[in-house]
Design a protein around this motif. Structure first.
Motif, mmCIF file in Angstrom:
data_model
loop_
_atom_site.group_PDB
_atom_site.id
_atom_site.type_symbol
_atom_site.label_atom_id
_atom_site.label_comp_id
_atom_site.label_asym_id
_atom_site.label_seq_id
_atom_site.Cartn_x
_atom_site.Cartn_y
_atom_site.Cartn_z
ATOM 1 N N TYR A 94 -72.900 64.759 -110.173
ATOM 2 C CA TYR A 94 -72.142 65.473 -111.195
ATOM 3 C C TYR A 94 -71.364 64.563 -112.147
ATOM 4 O O TYR A 94 -70.202 64.826 -112.459
ATOM 5 C CB TYR A 94 -71.150 66.434 -110.529
ATOM 6 C CG TYR A 94 -71.739 67.280 -109.441
ATOM 7 C CD1 TYR A 94 -72.801 68.149 -109.710
ATOM 8 C CD2 TYR A 94 -71.257 67.225 -108.138
ATOM 9 C CE1 TYR A 94 -73.360 68.933 -108.716
ATOM 10 C CE2 TYR A 94 -71.803 68.009 -107.128
ATOM 11 C CZ TYR A 94 -72.852 68.860 -107.427
ATOM 12 O OH TYR A 94 -73.402 69.632 -106.437
ATOM 13 N N TRP A 134 -70.851 74.330 -114.116
ATOM 14 C CA TRP A 134 -71.953 73.816 -114.921
ATOM 15 C C TRP A 134 -72.371 74.821 -115.989
ATOM 16 O O TRP A 134 -72.742 74.443 -117.103
ATOM 17 C CB TRP A 134 -73.141 73.464 -114.036
ATOM 18 C CG TRP A 134 -73.088 72.098 -113.453
ATOM 19 C CD1 TRP A 134 -73.075 71.742 -112.145
ATOM 20 C CD2 TRP A 134 -73.032 70.860 -114.179
ATOM 21 N NE1 TRP A 134 -73.013 70.375 -112.004
ATOM 22 C CE2 TRP A 134 -72.985 69.811 -113.230
ATOM 23 C CE3 TRP A 134 -73.013 70.536 -115.545
ATOM 24 C CZ2 TRP A 134 -72.925 68.468 -113.606
ATOM 25 C CZ3 TRP A 134 -72.948 69.198 -115.913
ATOM 26 C CH2 TRP A 134 -72.906 68.187 -114.953
ATOM 27 N N GLU A 139 -70.088 74.321 -118.853
ATOM 28 C CA GLU A 139 -70.361 73.096 -119.600
ATOM 29 C C GLU A 139 -71.626 73.225 -120.450
ATOM 30 O O GLU A 139 -71.658 72.820 -121.615
ATOM 31 C CB GLU A 139 -70.502 71.914 -118.635
ATOM 32 C CG GLU A 139 -69.221 71.526 -117.936
ATOM 33 C CD GLU A 139 -68.113 71.224 -118.924
ATOM 34 O OE1 GLU A 139 -68.319 70.367 -119.810
ATOM 35 O OE2 GLU A 139 -67.044 71.854 -118.827
ATOM 36 N N ILE A 140 -72.674 73.804 -119.870
ATOM 37 C CA ILE A 140 -73.938 73.941 -120.595
ATOM 38 C C ILE A 140 -73.795 74.896 -121.767
ATOM 39 O O ILE A 140 -74.407 74.718 -122.823
ATOM 40 C CB ILE A 140 -75.055 74.399 -119.629
ATOM 41 C CG1 ILE A 140 -75.296 73.324 -118.563
ATOM 42 C CG2 ILE A 140 -76.356 74.671 -120.388
ATOM 43 C CD1 ILE A 140 -76.142 73.796 -117.396
ATOM 44 N N GLU A 162 -71.374 64.180 -115.302
ATOM 45 C CA GLU A 162 -70.998 64.777 -116.584
ATOM 46 C C GLU A 162 -70.115 66.012 -116.419
ATOM 47 O O GLU A 162 -69.707 66.629 -117.406
ATOM 48 C CB GLU A 162 -72.263 65.165 -117.370
ATOM 49 C CG GLU A 162 -73.123 63.992 -117.791
ATOM 50 C CD GLU A 162 -72.510 63.224 -118.951
ATOM 51 O OE1 GLU A 162 -71.599 63.760 -119.593
ATOM 52 O OE2 GLU A 162 -72.949 62.086 -119.206
ATOM 53 N N LYS A 163 -69.797 66.364 -115.205
ATOM 54 C CA LYS A 163 -69.027 67.578 -114.948
ATOM 55 C C LYS A 163 -67.569 67.402 -115.351
ATOM 56 O O LYS A 163 -66.971 66.344 -115.156
ATOM 57 C CB LYS A 163 -69.120 67.936 -113.466
ATOM 58 C CG LYS A 163 -68.459 69.248 -113.082
ATOM 59 C CD LYS A 163 -68.690 69.528 -111.603
ATOM 60 C CE LYS A 163 -68.007 70.806 -111.166
ATOM 61 N NZ LYS A 163 -68.229 71.082 -109.732
ATOM 62 N N LEU A 188 -75.627 65.400 -119.744
ATOM 63 C CA LEU A 188 -75.534 66.786 -120.191
ATOM 64 C C LEU A 188 -76.365 67.043 -121.446
ATOM 65 O O LEU A 188 -76.911 68.142 -121.630
ATOM 66 C CB LEU A 188 -74.069 67.148 -120.453
ATOM 67 C CG LEU A 188 -73.753 68.605 -120.798
ATOM 68 C CD1 LEU A 188 -74.181 69.535 -119.676
ATOM 69 C CD2 LEU A 188 -72.273 68.773 -121.107
ATOM 70 N N LEU A 208 -77.426 66.511 -112.669
ATOM 71 C CA LEU A 208 -77.493 66.285 -114.102
ATOM 72 C C LEU A 208 -76.722 65.022 -114.448
ATOM 73 O O LEU A 208 -75.498 64.980 -114.377
ATOM 74 C CB LEU A 208 -76.906 67.485 -114.854
ATOM 75 C CG LEU A 208 -77.115 67.522 -116.366
ATOM 76 C CD1 LEU A 208 -78.598 67.512 -116.706
ATOM 77 C CD2 LEU A 208 -76.449 68.756 -116.960
#
Length: 297
Positions: free
Chosen positions: A43, A159, A162-163, A45-46, A139, A136
């Motif tokens: 994670y 997620w 974020e997406i 990019e979380k 991102l 991921l």
């Protein structure tokens, strides 16, 4: 001899080392060849929003800052790519690894969920589709893509949020009507579609890519075909935790109210520790460090 050996170089292990390093010699032993644990592996990019004093930070930046502080601290030694094989006590504590043997006055186990493998959907041809993701690293891979997120915990919800910032449409699918995680995370996001209670039942694929996913309503048995660019599976991980022969329950190490394990002067904190009302997030682990500092003088 070290004052404290910290087993595990994830966020809790790194924070523990820093917290105790003012007046103690610390050794961090990390089995992987990188630091940061599951955050770095799965994670990076979380967005992390549950740490006191830090309103919001990207996971990889949080780990990078911790690593830098540890590497610059003269009281902290970091041994990566070295796996602990045994913990023994004969007055002092002896740590045996794949490379050497060390002694310490105290040991703090902070291995998180240990090494693990992602839990798949369990569908035919799943392992052949390059656009089914379980982690991921970047991102931007999903920018302007139609994405299905599968799962009902905080990770799936985080997620999805974020997406949704970089994709016009995101669909989250969960097998129950109620989510285990905090639904408020995505409640008011206009471009998030929620489908419950559904399960995936079939993959339609072409040229090593999933073209569509067939899902079924578990209450009505109605089926839908969803055409997407990516499927992001957030069913958690199958843990492979080394508990070093200590008393265990549910893939974790049993501790008392002072985080003491079944071996004297050996403590466990973070996701590997098991006690009543245990919460599996970073902030509770940081709170455990503060309490532990009152015990280890």
């Amino acid at each position: 001899m070290f004052d404290i050996i910290v087993i595990g170089g994830g966020p809790i292990g790194l924070n523990a080392a820093l917290e105790f390093s003012n007046d103690k010699q610390i050794l961090i032993i990390e089995a992987e060849d990188f630091l940061g644990g599951q955050i770095t592996r799965l994670y990076p990019e979380k967005e992390i929003v549950d740490i006191d004093g830090i309103p919001s930070i990207i996971a990889k930046d949080y780990i990078s800052d911790l690593v830098k502080k540890c590497e610059q601290n003269p009281n902290i030694t970091i041994n990566s790519n070295e796996k602990v094989t045994a913990i023994k006590s004969n007055g002092t504590i002896q740590i045996e690894t794949t490379k050497s043997t060390y002694q310490a006055k105290y040991v703090i186990i902070a291995v998180g969920l240990g090494s693990s493998s992602p839990r798949p959907m369990g569908l035919e041809n799943e392992d052949k589709c390059h656009n089914i993701l379980y982690s991921l690293k970047d991102l931007s891979t999903l920018k302007d893509k139609d994405v299905l997120v599968l799962g009902g915990g905080d990770s799936a919800l985080d997620w999805t949020k974020e997406i949704s910032k970089i994709s016009e449409y995101v669909t989250i699918i969960h097998r129950r009507r109620e989510f285990r995680g905090n639904f408020e995370t995505i409640k008011d996001i206009r471009n998030v579609i929620v489908k419950t209670p559904y399960i995936p039942i079939k993959i339609n694929m072409s040229n090593s890519l999933l073209e569509s996913l067939v899902i079924r309503n578990v209450e009505t048995n109605n089926e839908e075909i969803l055409c997407v660019d990516y499927v992001f599976v957030n069913y958690g991980n199958i843990p492979l935790v080394n508990t070093f022969g200590l008393e265990t329950i549910n893939n974790g190490i049993v501790v008392n109210g002072h985080y003491q394990t079944s071996l004297k002067n050996v403590f466990a904190i973070g996701d590997v520790a098991r006690y009543e009302n245990k919460k599996f997030r970073i902030q509770p682990g940081l709170n455990e460090i503060k309490i532990l500092k009152e015990i280890i003088k």
